[in-house]
Design an enzyme around this catalytic site. Sequence first.
Site, PDB file in Angstrom:
ATOM      1  N   THR A 178       0.824  -1.269   0.088  1.00 36.81           N
ATOM      2  CA  THR A 178       0.068  -0.025  -0.052  1.00 36.81           C
ATOM      3  C   THR A 178       0.880   1.353   0.122  1.00 36.81           C
ATOM      4  OG1 THR A 178      -0.123  -0.091   2.217  1.00 36.81           O
ATOM      5  CG2 THR A 178      -1.820  -1.151   1.153  1.00 36.81           C
ATOM      6  N   GLY A 194       0.959  -6.821   5.876  1.00 37.69           N
ATOM      7  CA  GLY A 194       0.321  -8.356   5.991  1.00 37.69           C
ATOM      8  C   GLY A 194       0.357  -8.676   7.316  1.00 37.69           C
ATOM      9  N   THR A 257       6.175  -6.115   9.052  1.00 41.20           N
ATOM     10  CA  THR A 257       6.189  -5.467   7.619  1.00 41.20           C
ATOM     11  C   THR A 257       6.453  -4.000   7.663  1.00 41.20           C
ATOM     12  OG1 THR A 257       3.633  -5.205   8.011  1.00 41.20           O
ATOM     13  CG2 THR A 257       4.640  -7.395   6.762  1.00 41.20           C
ATOM     14  N   ASP A 322      -0.085  -3.656  18.387  1.00 39.59           N
ATOM     15  CA  ASP A 322       0.003  -2.964  16.856  1.00 39.59           C
ATOM     16  C   ASP A 322       0.330  -1.702  17.027  1.00 39.59           C
ATOM     17  OD1 ASP A 322      -0.386  -2.943  14.436  1.00 39.59           O
ATOM     18  OD2 ASP A 322      -2.767  -2.383  14.519  1.00 39.59           O
ATOM     19  N   LYS A 345       2.502   5.077  16.247  1.00 45.46           N
ATOM     20  CA  LYS A 345       1.166   4.767  16.801  1.00 45.46           C
ATOM     21  C   LYS A 345       1.025   4.911  18.572  1.00 45.46           C
ATOM     22  CE  LYS A 345      -1.127   1.761  13.442  1.00 45.46           C
ATOM     23  NZ  LYS A 345      -1.533   0.219  13.585  1.00 45.46           N
ATOM     24  N   TRP A 408      -0.950   6.599   9.528  1.00 40.33           N
ATOM     25  CA  TRP A 408      -0.310   6.721   8.339  1.00 40.33           C
ATOM     26  C   TRP A 408      -0.415   8.289   7.877  1.00 40.33           C
ATOM     27  CZ3 TRP A 408      -3.264   8.915   4.363  1.00 40.33           C
ATOM     28  CH2 TRP A 408      -4.286   8.753   4.559  1.00 40.33           C
TER      29      TRP A 408
END
Length: 707
Positions: A178, A194, A257, A322, A345, A408
């Site tokens: 992406t 992913g 990733t 995450d 994040k 992002w």
Amino acid sequence: MRAAIAAALILGGAGYTTTTVSTGIKVDGAYLTSGGDGSDWPATGRDYDEQHFSPLTQVNDANVSKLGIAWFADLPDARAIESTPVMVDGVLYVTGPWSKVFAFDAVTGKPRWSFDPKVDGGKGVQACCDVVNRGVAIWKGKAYLGTLDGRLIALDAATGRQLWSVQTTDNSKPYTITGVPRVVKDMVIIGNGGAEFGVRGYVTAYDAATGRQRWRFYTVPNPDGKPDGAASDPILAKASATWSANGQWKQSGGGGTAWDAIVYDAALDQLYIGVGNGSPWNHQVRSDGEGDNLFLSSIVALDPNTGAYKWHYQETPGESWDYTATQPIVLAELGGRKLLMHAPKNGFFFVIDRTTGKPLSADMFTPVNWATGYDPKTWRPIENPDARYGKTGKPFLAVPAPIGAHSWQPMSFSPKTGLVYLPVNTIGFGYIPPLSPGDAQRKSVGFNVGANMAEGQLPNDAAFIKAAVAATKGSLVAWDPVARKPRWQVDFPTPWNGGTLATAGNLVFQGTALGEFRAYAADSGKQLWSMPVQSGVMAAPSAYSIGGVQYVAFLTSRGGAWALSAGYAGGAANQVPSIPRLIVLKLGGTAKLPALPAQAAEPFAPPAQTAPAAAIAQGKAVFGRYCQVCHGANAVSGGVTPDLRHSPVLGDRDTWKSIVIDGALHERGMVSFKQVMDEAGAEAARAYVIEEANWAKAHDVAIIGSR
């Protein structure tokens, strides 16, 4: 004009061309180091430092109120658009959903060409956060594109003709691309995504002329314990000691990733990679709760010539939430030091000496409860022990959520003010440890995070839902990296607002989730101007100048991880249309957007509930594991994918089964789930959606922004 442009773009392909003149030839390493004089916007962040700063001053704090629309163009797919427009030699390049590319005359809006890589719709189920693309890279007359299905494609920048294509991933695994390729020293650098599904991350350099692989760097060790024959082999031989000998990472690949941030430091000849989250998220499941798990959630510096490791800093050791480090990286020089600035994040703003890789500061830029700060001796977080939900076996309501305190959406930095303009999300999330073996078990379809996703959905309690919506907010923070605090802040009623653009005209531009495009004074934060644009704005704007006229370009749409999965917490933004559109502004612009068609709230008319309570509970678990990341928590759509509570097939068991089990809508991205559920499971999910639809009908949830 609008209809003609839309028709030309919907035709797709590289066949629609109006010119054969070469463009972008001047874009090389020297040009991207300097960024030019501001007349072009030659890369996603304008130059190698990726400050998202324009030196143009024609549009400034004294006249920004005179901005109007110069032209606009509608794009074909109503899904999330996350690309920053790139402009070189009078041609404006943007990408949209499904990795499609569009080129326009930057003054008139006349289409030059479009390119559709024809990604299979079934790949959408492996895209964690919508079928998005963040843009192209221009280099010596070529435009480089990463596709959702893992291809890296070189196009002729003047015509859109494909020059070469290379498959960068194993398409039998749930990899995606992406992010924006970056071009350094005649090499195209690309990562992948992913980790939520179960893959092993890496970054690869390809020859810009031929597509031949030059080097590869894996971000986590090989689960097989064998060398890869890659640039990462020497350092990963040492990093393997930070992973347990067992754990699910051995099957999933470990994650890590590098799906977005890749930044080249021309001054020091270093390449910085922002590395993502673990696979699965839960450290206890992934690595038996052992080790820091390098290089998850780290900034890694590489030698761009060979891919060899130089240094790293891990922002979130033993990552379990995450909390990726893939958010945009900004390079700057302050106080005579070469710095890397990063707001990942996890809610802390990092300033790192990029010569040594040592942090200089780590400060909260938003409410955070997983840690109280960072130890300045070790630069490790001072964790809240309760945050380790995998270890304690107890739920933990965390701030920030997996969506991130900053995601992002690009932040910008103004050398004029010395401030970073940061889009911030304030969102809580309940991390719930596995309640059954199935929660932790890895599956071939859907998220594999090692936690219970179903129980994180909001209870069917109107007062509780209203409180959750009210507590979910966004803000624009002007962060002072020297004083280590905000200078000013603008608050929004919803999160997931757009990336920012700073300019030398003392301006900061940002779009909002509720459909406005705004300009603020960069020094004070005073709002100077706004324009309703009918749809949400997520991506960052860019600025360029042609013929003495300055333009500001941006894209509208709704989607991405938050809009897809938020459910009730999406609040008022759930009602904002998703309109895929490119808008270009200039002083005195007079073009008008078409009127929106009248929209009435769709009434709930669900079938009666006939399933027993046990089946509904089973359906909640099935929906939470496999469905909510695309169709929304509590089956509440954010307006991007269909709201299943209103689905005309909700009352038809056979048609529901044909979609969920047989894959009747595969080409639209709704693949068959027969690998992970049987007909009874699909029927239980239908019963759960019927339950949610009947509850919504009974409680008139329109008042809390669900429709």
